[in-house]
Design a protein around this motif. Structure first.
Motif, PDB file in Angstrom:
ATOM      1  N   TRP A   1      23.874   4.487  -5.254  1.00  0.00           N
ATOM      2  CA  TRP A   1      22.797   5.352  -5.703  1.00  0.00           C
ATOM      3  C   TRP A   1      21.602   5.169  -4.777  1.00  0.00           C
ATOM      4  CZ3 TRP A   1      23.898   8.776  -9.425  1.00  0.00           C
ATOM      5  CH2 TRP A   1      24.994   8.498 -10.259  1.00  0.00           C
ATOM      6  N   HIS A   2      21.223   6.248  -4.160  1.00  0.00           N
ATOM      7  CA  HIS A   2      20.078   6.186  -3.259  1.00  0.00           C
ATOM      8  C   HIS A   2      18.796   6.356  -4.066  1.00  0.00           C
ATOM      9  CE1 HIS A   2      17.662   6.618   0.355  1.00  0.00           C
ATOM     10  NE2 HIS A   2      17.098   7.694  -0.204  1.00  0.00           N
ATOM     11  N   VAL A   3      18.027   5.274  -4.130  1.00  0.00           N
ATOM     12  CA  VAL A   3      16.754   5.302  -4.846  1.00  0.00           C
ATOM     13  C   VAL A   3      15.664   5.050  -3.825  1.00  0.00           C
ATOM     14  CG1 VAL A   3      15.364   4.293  -6.696  1.00  0.00           C
ATOM     15  CG2 VAL A   3      17.862   4.428  -6.925  1.00  0.00           C
ATOM     16  N   SER A   4      14.866   6.015  -3.579  1.00  0.00           N
ATOM     17  CA  SER A   4      13.859   5.898  -2.519  1.00  0.00           C
ATOM     18  C   SER A   4      12.852   4.793  -2.795  1.00  0.00           C
ATOM     19  CB  SER A   4      13.130   7.239  -2.343  1.00  0.00           C
ATOM     20  OG  SER A   4      12.476   7.618  -3.545  1.00  0.00           O
ATOM     21  N   ASP A   5      12.589   4.511  -4.078  1.00  0.00           N
ATOM     22  CA  ASP A   5      11.591   3.482  -4.408  1.00  0.00           C
ATOM     23  C   ASP A   5      12.071   2.073  -4.058  1.00  0.00           C
ATOM     24  OD1 ASP A   5       9.833   5.352  -5.297  1.00  0.00           O
ATOM     25  OD2 ASP A   5      10.295   5.133  -7.426  1.00  0.00           O
ATOM     26  N   LYS A   6      13.341   1.933  -3.707  1.00  0.00           N
ATOM     27  CA  LYS A   6      13.853   0.609  -3.311  1.00  0.00           C
ATOM     28  C   LYS A   6      13.268   0.168  -1.976  1.00  0.00           C
ATOM     29  CE  LYS A   6      18.137   0.078  -1.843  1.00  0.00           C
ATOM     30  NZ  LYS A   6      19.613  -0.050  -1.842  1.00  0.00           N
ATOM     31  N   TYR A   7      12.867   1.125  -1.164  1.00  0.00           N
ATOM     32  CA  TYR A   7      12.439   0.820   0.186  1.00  0.00           C
ATOM     33  C   TYR A   7      10.909   0.872   0.288  1.00  0.00           C
ATOM     34  CZ  TYR A   7      17.329   2.034   0.751  1.00  0.00           C
ATOM     35  OH  TYR A   7      18.685   2.092   0.617  1.00  0.00           O
ATOM     36  N   PRO A   8      10.348   0.068   1.232  1.00  0.00           N
ATOM     37  CA  PRO A   8       8.892   0.115   1.402  1.00  0.00           C
ATOM     38  C   PRO A   8       8.451   1.433   2.028  1.00  0.00           C
ATOM     39  CG  PRO A   8       9.911  -1.294   3.051  1.00  0.00           C
ATOM     40  CD  PRO A   8      11.007  -0.891   2.101  1.00  0.00           C
ATOM     41  N   PRO A   9       7.174   1.707   1.882  1.00  0.00           N
ATOM     42  CA  PRO A   9       6.117   0.881   1.254  1.00  0.00           C
ATOM     43  C   PRO A   9       6.175   0.956  -0.284  1.00  0.00           C
ATOM     44  CG  PRO A   9       5.200   2.949   2.015  1.00  0.00           C
ATOM     45  CD  PRO A   9       6.627   2.950   2.489  1.00  0.00           C
ATOM     46  N   TYR A  10       5.719  -0.130  -0.930  1.00  0.00           N
ATOM     47  CA  TYR A  10       5.772  -0.216  -2.372  1.00  0.00           C
ATOM     48  C   TYR A  10       4.401   0.018  -2.987  1.00  0.00           C
ATOM     49  CZ  TYR A  10      10.151  -2.555  -1.185  1.00  0.00           C
ATOM     50  OH  TYR A  10      11.376  -2.858  -0.674  1.00  0.00           O
TER      51      TYR A  10
ATOM     52  N   ALA B   1       1.963  -0.373  -6.582  1.00  0.00           N
ATOM     53  CA  ALA B   1       1.806  -1.310  -7.704  1.00  0.00           C
ATOM     54  C   ALA B   1       2.751  -0.945  -8.829  1.00  0.00           C
ATOM     55  CB  ALA B   1       0.352  -1.320  -8.171  1.00  0.00           C
ATOM     56  N   MET B   2       2.955   0.341  -9.064  1.00  0.00           N
ATOM     57  CA  MET B   2       3.862   0.778 -10.122  1.00  0.00           C
ATOM     58  C   MET B   2       5.311   0.401  -9.800  1.00  0.00           C
ATOM     59  SD  MET B   2       4.359   2.059 -13.029  1.00  0.00           S
ATOM     60  CE  MET B   2       2.725   2.740 -13.402  1.00  0.00           C
ATOM     61  N   ASP B   3       5.699   0.499  -8.514  1.00  0.00           N
ATOM     62  CA  ASP B   3       7.043   0.085  -8.101  1.00  0.00           C
ATOM     63  C   ASP B   3       7.297  -1.368  -8.475  1.00  0.00           C
ATOM     64  OD1 ASP B   3       7.631   2.563  -7.009  1.00  0.00           O
ATOM     65  OD2 ASP B   3       6.892   2.002  -5.015  1.00  0.00           O
ATOM     66  N   MET B   4       6.364  -2.255  -8.167  1.00  0.00           N
ATOM     67  CA  MET B   4       6.521  -3.678  -8.435  1.00  0.00           C
ATOM     68  C   MET B   4       6.559  -3.953  -9.931  1.00  0.00           C
ATOM     69  SD  MET B   4       6.949  -4.628  -5.451  1.00  0.00           S
ATOM     70  CE  MET B   4       7.195  -6.346  -5.922  1.00  0.00           C
ATOM     71  N   LYS B   5       5.775  -3.204 -10.679  1.00  0.00           N
ATOM     72  CA  LYS B   5       5.773  -3.377 -12.129  1.00  0.00           C
ATOM     73  C   LYS B   5       7.133  -3.007 -12.710  1.00  0.00           C
ATOM     74  CE  LYS B   5       3.196  -2.031 -16.285  1.00  0.00           C
ATOM     75  NZ  LYS B   5       2.062  -1.229 -16.826  1.00  0.00           N
TER      76      LYS B   5
END
Length: 265
Positions: free
Chosen positions: A240-249, A251-255
């Protein structure tokens, strides 16, 4: 051995034995309990690594315990244990001499007879052993059982007379608080309650030492794991390709990662 293994980066399991304490409190006393202790101690003339090494008996049942031990030894091996087909001999002459020296460190309440030519030492009960005697410091590995009275369990444990990291510890008691107290104090990999030796023959129980009594464990599944090199086949059947897996991150991504990481990884 450990140095040779380290040079080759070879995993090792060390079983080093130790002074396996056996505690018998007033609530745990019975003729059957004493028979169990005597059987476990003098099996193979005391030459087993998990034999009860020293018996600590509550003072209220001390003399009764000694009397029951005498009766059990006579029942098991007779008046002449040297003639018993069920009683072993000492493994070699040097160890025989060591055991002879240990016998001299206390009052012989039962047994004490020996024959150097036959490497025979009778089942021996010792009492009145001076504090600091080597028999209270060294693993006995023979048919000599020091029996020491105590008044209070907490005081006994606080006195550091008992080797906390022995290969095993035994407690005979019906008092759950006393049992938990011993279990909490000991670092041994096994604390056996109201029985001796049996855990060593159970393939479902990992067997080994800690600290001065050894390193690692074996028997049954534990032995298979100890002497195997596991391999991991870790794969994804769908990608599954999830774009949020890759940087830049953000604050919401990390949460989100922190909240759901056990499902994401």
């Amino acid at each position: 051995m450990s140095q040779q293994a380290a040079a080759q980066l070879t995993p090792v399991i060390l079983e080093l034995g130790g002074k396996n304490a056996c505690i018998l409190d007033a609530s745990g006393f019975s003729p059957a309990a004493v028979r169990e202790i005597v059987w476990g101690k003098f099996l193979n003339a005391g030459q087993t690594c998990i034999a009860p090494d020293t018996l600590f008996v509550h003072e209220s049942v001390y003399e009764r315990t000694l009397a029951e031990m005498r009766s059990a030894l006579l029942e098991f091996y007779g008046e002449k244990p040297e003639s018993s087909e069920d009683y072993a001999r000492i493994c070699h002459a040097a160890h025989f001499q060591k055991l002879q020296r240990l016998i001299e460190q206390g009052r012989i309440r039962f047994g004490g007879a020996s024959d150097a030519d036959q490497l025979f030492i009778a089942p021996t009960i010792l009492t009145d052993i001076p504090p600091g005697s080597s028999i209270l410091q060294e693993e006995i590995f023979g048919p000599i059982l020091p029996v020491i009275p105590y008044r209070d369990l907490d005081a006994l444990l606080a006195g550091q007379t008992i080797q906390r990291d022995a290969l095993a510890a035994y407690v005979f008691s019906r008092d759950k608080r006393q049992i938990r107290r011993v279990q909490a104090y000991m670092r041994s990999t096994t604390v056996s309650v109201n029985q001796v030796i049996h855990h060593g023959a159970n393939p479902r129980v990992a067997f080994g030492g800690v600290g001065r009594s050894g390193h690692g464990s074996y028997h049954g599944e534990a032995g298979f794991q100890a002497f195997s090199y596991p391999k991991t086949d870790y794969r994804a059947y769908r990608y599954w390709h999830v774009s949020d897996k890759y940087p830049p991150y953000t604050a919401m991504d990390m949460k989100i990662v922190r909240k759901f990481r056990k499902w994401l990884l």
